[in-house]
Design a protein around this motif. Structure first.
Motif, PDB file in Angstrom:
ATOM      1  N   GLY A  59       0.863  -1.445  -0.186  1.00  0.00           N
ATOM      2  CA  GLY A  59      -0.136  -0.402   0.193  1.00  0.00           C
ATOM      3  C   GLY A  59       0.536   1.738  -0.041  1.00  0.00           C
ATOM      4  N   LEU A  60       1.957   1.677   0.271  1.00  0.00           N
ATOM      5  CA  LEU A  60       3.078   2.418   0.991  1.00  0.00           C
ATOM      6  C   LEU A  60       3.772   2.445  -0.837  1.00  0.00           C
ATOM      7  N   LYS A  61       4.013   1.352  -1.692  1.00  0.00           N
ATOM      8  CA  LYS A  61       4.565   1.791  -2.421  1.00  0.00           C
ATOM      9  C   LYS A  61       2.957   2.557  -4.174  1.00  0.00           C
ATOM     10  N   GLU A  62       1.796   1.990  -3.766  1.00  0.00           N
ATOM     11  CA  GLU A  62       0.775   2.321  -4.263  1.00  0.00           C
ATOM     12  C   GLU A  62       1.215   4.531  -4.361  1.00  0.00           C
ATOM     13  N   THR A  63       1.587   4.666  -3.297  1.00  0.00           N
ATOM     14  CA  THR A  63       1.248   5.838  -3.289  1.00  0.00           C
ATOM     15  C   THR A  63       2.976   6.615  -3.405  1.00  0.00           C
ATOM     16  N   PRO A  64       3.054   7.676  -4.181  1.00  0.00           N
ATOM     17  CA  PRO A  64       4.794   7.528  -3.842  1.00  0.00           C
ATOM     18  C   PRO A  64       5.108   8.518  -2.769  1.00  0.00           C
ATOM     19  N   PRO A  65       6.512   8.345  -2.305  1.00  0.00           N
ATOM     20  CA  PRO A  65       7.081   9.611  -0.382  1.00  0.00           C
ATOM     21  C   PRO A  65       6.742  10.530  -1.027  1.00  0.00           C
ATOM     22  N   SER A  66       6.500  11.565  -0.248  1.00  0.00           N
ATOM     23  CA  SER A  66       7.035  13.473  -0.026  1.00  0.00           C
ATOM     24  C   SER A  66       7.834  13.154   0.023  1.00  0.00           C
ATOM     25  N   ILE A  67       8.879  13.999  -0.824  1.00  0.00           N
ATOM     26  CA  ILE A  67       9.863  14.324  -0.583  1.00  0.00           C
ATOM     27  C   ILE A  67      10.124  16.281   0.624  1.00  0.00           C
ATOM     28  N   PRO A  68      10.417  15.746   1.850  1.00  0.00           N
ATOM     29  CA  PRO A  68      10.792  16.497   2.382  1.00  0.00           C
ATOM     30  C   PRO A  68      11.649  18.015   1.507  1.00  0.00           C
ATOM     31  N   GLY A  69      11.276  18.655   1.941  1.00  0.00           N
ATOM     32  CA  GLY A  69      11.615  20.244   1.109  1.00  0.00           C
ATOM     33  C   GLY A  69      11.377  20.577  -0.384  1.00  0.00           C
ATOM     34  N   LYS A  70      10.392  19.528  -0.834  1.00  0.00           N
ATOM     35  CA  LYS A  70       9.670  19.492  -2.419  1.00  0.00           C
ATOM     36  C   LYS A  70       7.883  19.663  -1.971  1.00  0.00           C
ATOM     37  N   ARG A  71       7.878  19.349  -0.732  1.00  0.00           N
ATOM     38  CA  ARG A  71       6.228  19.768  -0.775  1.00  0.00           C
ATOM     39  C   ARG A  71       5.816  21.047  -1.138  1.00  0.00           C
ATOM     40  N   ARG A  72       5.126  20.992  -1.630  1.00  0.00           N
ATOM     41  CA  ARG A  72       3.448  21.718  -2.507  1.00  0.00           C
ATOM     42  C   ARG A  72       2.817  22.446  -1.448  1.00  0.00           C
ATOM     43  N   ARG A  73       3.130  24.278  -1.428  1.00  0.00           N
ATOM     44  CA  ARG A  73       1.914  25.001  -0.099  1.00  0.00           C
ATOM     45  C   ARG A  73       0.607  24.602  -0.536  1.00  0.00           C
ATOM     46  N   THR A  74       0.160  24.399  -0.116  1.00  0.00           N
ATOM     47  CA  THR A  74      -0.707  25.052   0.377  1.00  0.00           C
ATOM     48  C   THR A  74      -1.827  26.104   1.279  1.00  0.00           C
ATOM     49  N   SER A  75      -3.421  26.071   0.636  1.00  0.00           N
ATOM     50  CA  SER A  75      -3.387  26.754   1.423  1.00  0.00           C
ATOM     51  C   SER A  75      -4.804  26.351   2.628  1.00  0.00           C
ATOM     52  N   PRO A  76      -5.629  26.743   3.382  1.00  0.00           N
ATOM     53  CA  PRO A  76      -6.306  26.277   3.961  1.00  0.00           C
ATOM     54  C   PRO A  76      -7.622  25.753   2.872  1.00  0.00           C
ATOM     55  N   ASP A  77      -7.625  25.703   2.319  1.00  0.00           N
ATOM     56  CA  ASP A  77      -9.027  25.620   1.510  1.00  0.00           C
ATOM     57  C   ASP A  77      -7.990  24.553   0.114  1.00  0.00           C
ATOM     58  N   HIS A  78      -6.899  24.248   0.516  1.00  0.00           N
ATOM     59  CA  HIS A  78      -6.039  22.853  -0.027  1.00  0.00           C
ATOM     60  C   HIS A  78      -5.925  23.366  -1.678  1.00  0.00           C
ATOM     61  N   ARG A  79      -5.872  25.095  -1.605  1.00  0.00           N
ATOM     62  CA  ARG A  79      -5.583  24.606  -3.184  1.00  0.00           C
ATOM     63  C   ARG A  79      -3.651  24.918  -3.442  1.00  0.00           C
ATOM     64  N   SER A  80      -3.170  24.602  -4.570  1.00  0.00           N
ATOM     65  CA  SER A  80      -1.520  24.646  -4.367  1.00  0.00           C
ATOM     66  C   SER A  80      -1.640  26.110  -4.884  1.00  0.00           C
ATOM     67  N   SER A  81      -2.468  26.510  -5.967  1.00  0.00           N
ATOM     68  CA  SER A  81      -1.781  26.937  -7.035  1.00  0.00           C
ATOM     69  C   SER A  81      -2.229  29.074  -6.427  1.00  0.00           C
ATOM     70  N   LYS A  82      -1.207  29.408  -6.976  1.00  0.00           N
ATOM     71  CA  LYS A  82      -1.241  31.241  -6.642  1.00  0.00           C
ATOM     72  C   LYS A  82      -2.218  31.384  -6.996  1.00  0.00           C
ATOM     73  N   ARG A  83      -1.949  31.248  -8.482  1.00  0.00           N
ATOM     74  CA  ARG A  83      -2.862  32.125  -9.065  1.00  0.00           C
ATOM     75  C   ARG A  83      -4.601  31.800  -9.131  1.00  0.00           C
ATOM     76  N   ALA A  84      -4.904  29.913  -8.327  1.00  0.00           N
ATOM     77  CA  ALA A  84      -6.052  30.272  -7.509  1.00  0.00           C
ATOM     78  C   ALA A  84      -6.406  31.462  -7.005  1.00  0.00           C
ATOM     79  N   ARG A  85      -5.667  31.356  -6.154  1.00  0.00           N
ATOM     80  CA  ARG A  85      -6.282  32.242  -4.496  1.00  0.00           C
ATOM     81  C   ARG A  85      -5.840  33.737  -5.120  1.00  0.00           C
ATOM     82  N   ARG A  86      -5.400  34.030  -6.582  1.00  0.00           N
ATOM     83  CA  ARG A  86      -5.244  35.296  -6.298  1.00  0.00           C
ATOM     84  C   ARG A  86      -6.278  35.756  -7.372  1.00  0.00           C
ATOM     85  N   ALA A  87      -6.803  34.499  -8.226  1.00  0.00           N
ATOM     86  CA  ALA A  87      -8.184  35.179  -8.967  1.00  0.00           C
ATOM     87  C   ALA A  87      -9.254  35.138  -8.074  1.00  0.00           C
TER      88      ALA A  87
END
Length: 115
Positions: free
Chosen positions: A70-98
């Motif tokens: 099960g662990l291999k089905e989802t790729p592990p996250s790489i520390p330091g390479k995480r996408r920042r997400t807003s409280p509404d879980h949007r990762s795109s700055k453009r989406a928040r700006r819009a």
């Protein structure tokens, strides 16, 4: 090339072979061996086990193999390479700006031709 899913299982199988080769296996009770084997599992696999107690050492390894798969089905996250997400879980700055700017067709935003 071996698939990622079978790789997790192979990791546990490798540990299982190693564990059974230890001289201590013939010197301890089944429950002692279960505790020792569980302590030797990777933390991510140990944390994913369905139960804290196992009737047999084999039951522990079977559950650990399933967790490993099960662990291999989802790729592990790489520390330091995480996408920042807003409280509404949007990762795109453009989406928040819009969202802040609003829809030009909405009233009250001061766009040319509004009125």
């Amino acid at each position: 090339m071996v698939s990622d899913i079978s790789q997790g299982k192979k990791t546990v199988e490798k540990y299982k072979r190693f564990f059974y080769s230890l001289p201590i296996v013939g010197e301890r009770t089944e429950q002692q061996l279960i505790l020792l084997a569980k302590a030797g599992l990777k933390e991510e696999i140990r944390d994913g086990l369905e139960t804290e107690e196992f009737a047999t050492l084999e039951a522990l390894f079977e559950d650990a193999e399933e967790v490993g798969e099960g662990l291999k089905e989802t790729p592990p996250s790489i520390p330091g390479k995480r996408r920042r997400t807003s409280p509404d879980h949007r990762s795109s700055k453009r989406a928040r700006r819009a969202e802040k700017k609003g829809d030009p067709e909405d009233e009250g935003y001061g766009y040319p031709g509004e009125g």
